[in-house]
Scaffold this motif. Structure first.
Motif, PDB file in Angstrom:
ATOM      1  N   HIS A 190      17.268  20.836 -52.857  1.00 49.83           N
ATOM      2  CA  HIS A 190      17.417  19.630 -52.041  1.00 49.83           C
ATOM      3  C   HIS A 190      16.136  19.438 -51.237  1.00 49.83           C
ATOM      4  N   ALA A 191      15.410  18.359 -51.529  1.00 52.98           N
ATOM      5  CA  ALA A 191      14.163  18.092 -50.810  1.00 52.98           C
ATOM      6  C   ALA A 191      14.299  16.811 -50.011  1.00 52.98           C
ATOM      7  N   ASN A 192      13.785  16.838 -48.784  1.00 50.26           N
ATOM      8  CA  ASN A 192      13.832  15.670 -47.901  1.00 50.26           C
ATOM      9  C   ASN A 192      12.478  15.464 -47.241  1.00 50.26           C
ATOM     10  N   PHE A 225      22.646  16.034 -42.617  1.00 54.90           N
ATOM     11  CA  PHE A 225      23.585  15.975 -43.744  1.00 54.90           C
ATOM     12  C   PHE A 225      23.440  17.186 -44.669  1.00 54.90           C
ATOM     13  N   GLU A 226      22.338  17.935 -44.537  1.00 55.67           N
ATOM     14  CA  GLU A 226      22.215  19.158 -45.349  1.00 55.67           C
ATOM     15  C   GLU A 226      23.190  20.243 -44.887  1.00 55.67           C
ATOM     16  N   GLN A 268      29.872  22.056 -48.452  1.00 57.93           N
ATOM     17  CA  GLN A 268      30.454  21.760 -49.773  1.00 57.93           C
ATOM     18  C   GLN A 268      30.090  22.865 -50.769  1.00 57.93           C
TER      19      GLN A 268
END
Lengths: 242, 242
Positions: B216-218, B228-229, B235
Motif C-alpha cells: 500500500h503506497a500513499n 485509513f491505513e 481488515q
C-alpha cells in the motif's frame, strides 16, 4: 432508456436495458427506493458487461447499498463491430506478435474507443440518475486494464465522478488526462504483470494529480488480482461516496 | 509479569506491566475473557510504547476484539540507555549530517538492537498468552520504520506470528531475514519518503518470501501515513487472525 428484463436474487435486482445503441445492466439492492451512490463499472478489453469479474463485483457493491451500472464498451459484447475497429485490433495483434511495445499498441486501441466510450458513459449516467431507485447521488467509477484506459479520459471530462478505482494499465497515451484527475483514486497494480511493465504502471499512478491516491500492489499476473481487493475497493467507495 | 496499573475507557482496558526489565502495555476489550487474537505493536525509532500513533492504533484494534501489546524497545522509553547505544546513535546522527547513506546507518542501529528486541518480544508473547483474557490464539505483528527493522528478524525467528503489517523501511541489512518470512504481509510505503528511498522500500517488499503480500503506497513523507491505513490493517488482521 428501455428495460428489457429484470431478475432478483440474493437481495440484488439485475435489470438489462438499452439506451439508444448502448446495451447495459443495472444492479440495485432488491426493493431499493430513493437516492443512493452510483458506481460505473468499466470492463476489460475483449470482455463485456456480463463478464464474471464484472458481475461478481457489481453484485458485491449492490448488496452493500450501491447502484451499479455496466455497459458494453464500443465494439464489445452485444454491440456491432465496425471495420476500423477490426483493422486496429488486427494491427494490435500483429504488433504484439512482432514484439512491438504493447503499451503503445494497447493505447492505440483505447484511443480509438475513448471518444465514443466517454459519450456513452455520460449519457448512461444521466439516464440512470433519473431513475427513482438511483437518483442524483455521488458517483464513482471502477475499471481496470481497458476499463482504466477508457475511464481516465471519462473521469478527466466528467465532474460528476467523485472517486475512482483504476489500475492494470501503463501511462502510455494517458499522462495528459491523468494530470487533470484530482478525485481520490485507489490504483491496483499486479507486481508481475506480463502485459504492463511495472515502471509504466507506477508512472500512471504518479501522473494522477489527485491529492489522495493510494496504490495497492500484489504479486501475480495481469488477471490475478486477489479477491480482497474487491473488499478494499468497497471500503474506498464507502469512504468517499457515502 | 507484574501489572502496575489498570484503567478502562471507551470500552478498552489499558494495563501497564513489567516483565523482568521490559516495560509494556496491554490493551484488551473491557471485560474480555477467553482466548482472542493478539497483535504485537512495535514502535518507531526514538519513540516508545505510549507514542500517540501506537496508542491510537492499539485502542482501535482492541475495540474490535483483539488483544494488543506494546513494549519499549531496548534503549527506548522507560528503559536505561547503554553506552554502546549512545555511541551507535551518535555515529548515526554524525553520518546523516555528513550525507552518508541513511539506509546503512539506520540498519546499523537496528542491528545493534535486534538481538535483544527479538528475545524481549518472545518472552512477552509467552507471558501475555498465559493471561486468561488473551490465551493462546493467533498472533500478528505490526511495526513501521524501526518497528519494521526489529519486526523482520522477529517474524523470521518466531513461528507463532502468522501475519504482519510492516513498512516505512528499506531493504538494507534485512534481505536474508525477509527471505525467511512466508506469512501474509501488508507493506506500507510513503511515496515521497525523505528518509527511505522508494527503490529501497520496493526492494524490501520484493525480498519477502510471502506468497500473499500486498503493498500500500500513499503520497507524502515518512510520518504522513493516512489514517485509513489503520482501518485497512484492521481488515488485514481480521482476515488472517480471526
Amino acid at each position: 432508456m428501455r428495460f428489457t428484463s429484470q431478475t432478483s436474487s440474493d437481495g440484488v435486482t439485475e435489470q438489462f436495458f438499452t439506451l439508444d445503441e448502448i446495451p447495459g445492466v443495472l444492479w440495485t439492492p432488491e426493493g431499493a427506493c430513493g437516492t443512493r451512490p452510483l458506481i460505473l463499472l468499466g470492463h476489460g478489453g475483449g470482455q463485456h458487461k456480463m463478464a464474471p469479474g464484472t458481475v461478481s463485483r457489481a453484485r458485491r457493491y449492490a448488496a452493500e447499498g450501491f447502484a451499479v451500472v455496466a455497459i458494453d464498451a464500443p465494439n464489445h459484447g452485444d454491440r456491432p463491430k465496425d471495420e476500423e475497429f477490426g483493422r486496429v485490433a488486427a494491427e494490435m495483434r500483429a504488433g504484439m506478435a512482432a514484439g512491438k511495445n504493447p503499451g503503445a499498441l494497447v493505447a492505440g486501441m483505447h484511443s480509438h474507443l475513448a471518444g465514443q466510450a466517454v459519450a456513452d458513459w455520460q449519457a448512461v449516467l444521466t439516464a440512470v440518475q433519473r431513475l427513482d431507485q438511483v437518483g442524483v447521488g455521488p458517483v464513482g467509477y471502477c475499471g481496470m486494464s481497458m476499463g482504466c484506459g477508457l475511464g481516465i479520459p471519462l473521469i478527466a471530462a466528467e465532474p460528476r465522478i467523485r472517486a475512482a478505482v483504476l489500475g492494470l494499465l501503463g501511462v502510455h497515451g494517458l499522462a495528459e488526462d491523468a494530470a487533470r484527475i484530482t478525485v481520490p483514486v485507489e490504483f491496483v497494480v499486479q507486481w508481475d504483470d506480463h502485459m504492463v511493465p511495472r515502471d509504466q504502471s507506477l508512472a500512471l499512478f504518479d501522473a494522477l494529480a489527485s491529492a489522495e491516491k493510494t496504490l495497492h500492489a500484489n504479486p501475480g499476473k495481469h488477471g490475478d488480482v486477489p479477491s480482497f481487493e474487491v473488499d478494499s475497493s468497497l471500503q474506498f467507495f464507502a469512504r468517499h461516496l457515502s
